[in-house]
Design an enzyme around this catalytic site. Structure first.
Site, PDB file in Angstrom:
ATOM      1  N   SER A  42       0.834  -1.198   0.000  1.00  0.00           N
ATOM      2  CA  SER A  42       0.000   0.000   0.000  1.00  0.00           C
ATOM      3  C   SER A  42       0.870   1.250   0.000  1.00  0.00           C
ATOM      4  O   SER A  42       2.077   1.202   0.275  1.00  0.00           O
ATOM      5  CB  SER A  42      -0.933   0.029   1.212  1.00  0.00           C
ATOM      6  N   CYS A  43       0.207   2.374  -0.276  1.00  0.00           N
ATOM      7  CA  CYS A  43       0.904   3.669  -0.274  1.00  0.00           C
ATOM      8  C   CYS A  43       1.365   4.055   1.123  1.00  0.00           C
ATOM      9  O   CYS A  43       2.232   4.924   1.279  1.00  0.00           O
ATOM     10  CB  CYS A  43      -0.027   4.750  -0.833  1.00  0.00           C
ATOM     11  N   LYS A  44       0.820   3.424   2.149  1.00  0.00           N
ATOM     12  CA  LYS A  44       1.114   3.814   3.527  1.00  0.00           C
ATOM     13  C   LYS A  44       2.523   3.425   3.978  1.00  0.00           C
ATOM     14  O   LYS A  44       3.005   3.918   5.005  1.00  0.00           O
ATOM     15  CB  LYS A  44       0.089   3.194   4.475  1.00  0.00           C
ATOM     16  N   ASP A  45       3.184   2.552   3.247  1.00  0.00           N
ATOM     17  CA  ASP A  45       4.557   2.186   3.615  1.00  0.00           C
ATOM     18  C   ASP A  45       5.454   3.420   3.663  1.00  0.00           C
ATOM     19  O   ASP A  45       6.332   3.537   4.528  1.00  0.00           O
ATOM     20  CB  ASP A  45       5.149   1.209   2.589  1.00  0.00           C
ATOM     21  N   ALA A  48       4.660   5.589   6.777  1.00  0.00           N
ATOM     22  CA  ALA A  48       4.921   4.841   8.008  1.00  0.00           C
ATOM     23  C   ALA A  48       6.412   4.885   8.353  1.00  0.00           C
ATOM     24  O   ALA A  48       6.804   5.164   9.495  1.00  0.00           O
ATOM     25  CB  ALA A  48       4.450   3.396   7.867  1.00  0.00           C
TER      26      ALA A  48
END
Length: 453
Positions: A42-45, A48
């Site tokens: 996901s783009c959240k890596d 994060a």
């Protein structure tokens, strides 16, 4: 050797893929920034890792500490990768509407998962916002990430995603479209692109039950717009500090049903196995097609992988249960497909009214056919019971035959929906359908309403 020293070094540089089929009616060139190529899918890596590294740098996160975050799943996965590589413990606080796959994946990479109810106010002590904060206060060396208000979220996308999109399109991008949740992606990318070219349009995709669109257009935070919705990862009932409305040109809202349907369309028509918020993003783009021309280069960001929604979006039973896909419904037997395998609940004329009440309560139903030795003899519904009880509180110990109404009409399995509908009236709450095996089943108003597309 061309190697990554650890999994974190593989974050970013995700591909840009042209869409050719689902966007065939759009005059512009449409490109997808496919973020499920990140290691956490996901783009959240991106954000994060940035939030962890910034917290390490200023001492908020100490060696051996515990990372604590409220997440819809994807940020949790990015944090889990960082925690594994860097040696931290992780507690993910998640809502009960998130897919089981997300919870299982987080546990698989060592996170402790705490599940909170979805349908509560943000200030409720049970909400995942409140629980996250409390756990951070109670946990020794705990660090509450707070992706909603953490500036490193948007900064990661300003430093990474924005420049990647600019370089991959050689600066020709004219529109950027993305679903909005914490606001980090749209705000970080939007800020970078606007600095490169102020004429680039930045559009956010919102969901019904969320406050973003109306707030952008009116400046009003309307609590009446806040209600539970199915789509994961976008929309909010708060205004995160990471949402920079100044770089967002506008919003469009997408229904839960359209998000799910278009998520599946992307898999079938483009070979892109993405999650539900990506379905929202592509449907949002289609809703904005009148804003686009043949010279435009549109980038739509696809947030995460469809692997996290196998039990939901890509499960036909779940989709039918939600009413997102339906079989062709034209006859009486079609109306009862959702419960045809369940036995017909009945009550006998000589049973006590209290027995019927208990049966209705246990089965969560509102009406019962009444039978005797000769077959269907009458009917009972909750309105009859309520009125009878108001007239005589002792009615619950009397036999059902004393308060039952007329027997429900019976139709053949191939009877039309119109025929069935005409038989359901204020006085008659249901219809019985005779099946090929000689057994019967019940059709209620709910079954007919459920068939409406």
């Amino acid at each position: 050797m061309k190697i990554a020293k650890n999994i974190l070094e593989t974050i970013g540089n995700t591909p840009m893929v042209q869409l050719n089929h689902i966007t065939k009616d759009i005059p512009a060139t449409v490109l997808a920034k496919v973020e499920y190529f990140n290691p956490g899918h996901s783009c959240k890596d991106r954000m994060a890792l940035k939030m962890v590294e910034d917290a390490e740098a200023d001492g908020r996160l100490v060696p051996g500490g515990t990372i604590i975050e409220g997440t819809s799943g994807n940020t949790g996965m990015g944090l889990a990768l960082a925690a594994v590589v860097k040696g931290y413990k992780l507690i993910c606080v998640i809502t009960d509407k998130q897919s089981k796959e997300k919870m299982d994946i987080l546990r698989a990479v060592g996170a402790k998962v705490v599940v909170c109810p979805t349908d509560v106010e943000p200030t409720d002590p049970r909400s995942y916002y409140s629980v996250s904060k409390r756990l951070a206060e109670e946990t020794p060396n705990g660090w509450y990430v707070n992706q909603y208000d953490n500036p490193s979220n948007a900064q990661a996308n300003y430093e990474q995603t924005g420049p990647e999109i600019w370089e991959q399109t050689e600066g020709k991008i004219t529109h950027f479209i993305v679903g909005v949740g914490t606001g980090g992606t749209i705000s970080g990318v939007g800020k970078y692109l606007k600095e490169k070219n102020p004429n680039i349009k930045i559009w956010g995709v919102d969901t019904y039950g969320s406050v973003f669109k109306k707030y952008k257009e009116t400046g009003i935070f309307d609590e009446n717009e806040v209600y539970s919705y199915v789509t994961e990862g976008i929309g909010e009932d708060i205004l995160p500090e990471n949402v920079n409305f100044d770089v967002i040109d506008g919003f469009t809202k997408v229904t839960d049903k359209d998000a799910a349907v278009y998520c599946r369309k992307l898999a079938l028509e483009e070979g892109l196995f993405v999650g539900m918020s990506s379905g929202s993003a592509i449907k949002g783009l289609l809703q904005l097609k009148d804003e686009l021309g043949p010279d435009d280069i549109v980038v739509v960001l696809f947030h995460d992988s469809g692997s996290r929604y196998i039990g939901k979006i890509f499960n036909d039973d779940w989709m039918r249960e939600k009413g997102y896909i339906t079989n062709e419904v034209s006859t009486a037997v079609d109306l009862i497909q959702n419960h045809i395998k369940k036995p017909l609940a009945i009550v006998r004329t000589e049973e006590l009214v209290s027995h019927a009440i208990e049966r209705m309560r246990n089965l969560k139903i509102s009406q019962l056919p009444v039978i005797d030795i000769n077959g269907f003899a009458g009917s009972l519904n909750e309105s009859d019971l309520f009125n009878a009880y108001l007239a005589d509180a002792n009615i619950i110990e009397k036999p059902i035959r004393e308060i039952m109404g007329a027997a429900y009409p019976i139709v053949k399995a191939n009877a039309s929906i119109e025929e069935v509908s005409k038989l359901i009236t204020k006085e008659n709450q249901a219809v019985l359908v005779e099946l090929e095996n000689g057994k019967h089943h019940i059709i209620t108003k709910y079954d007919i309403i459920n068939a409406i597309k």
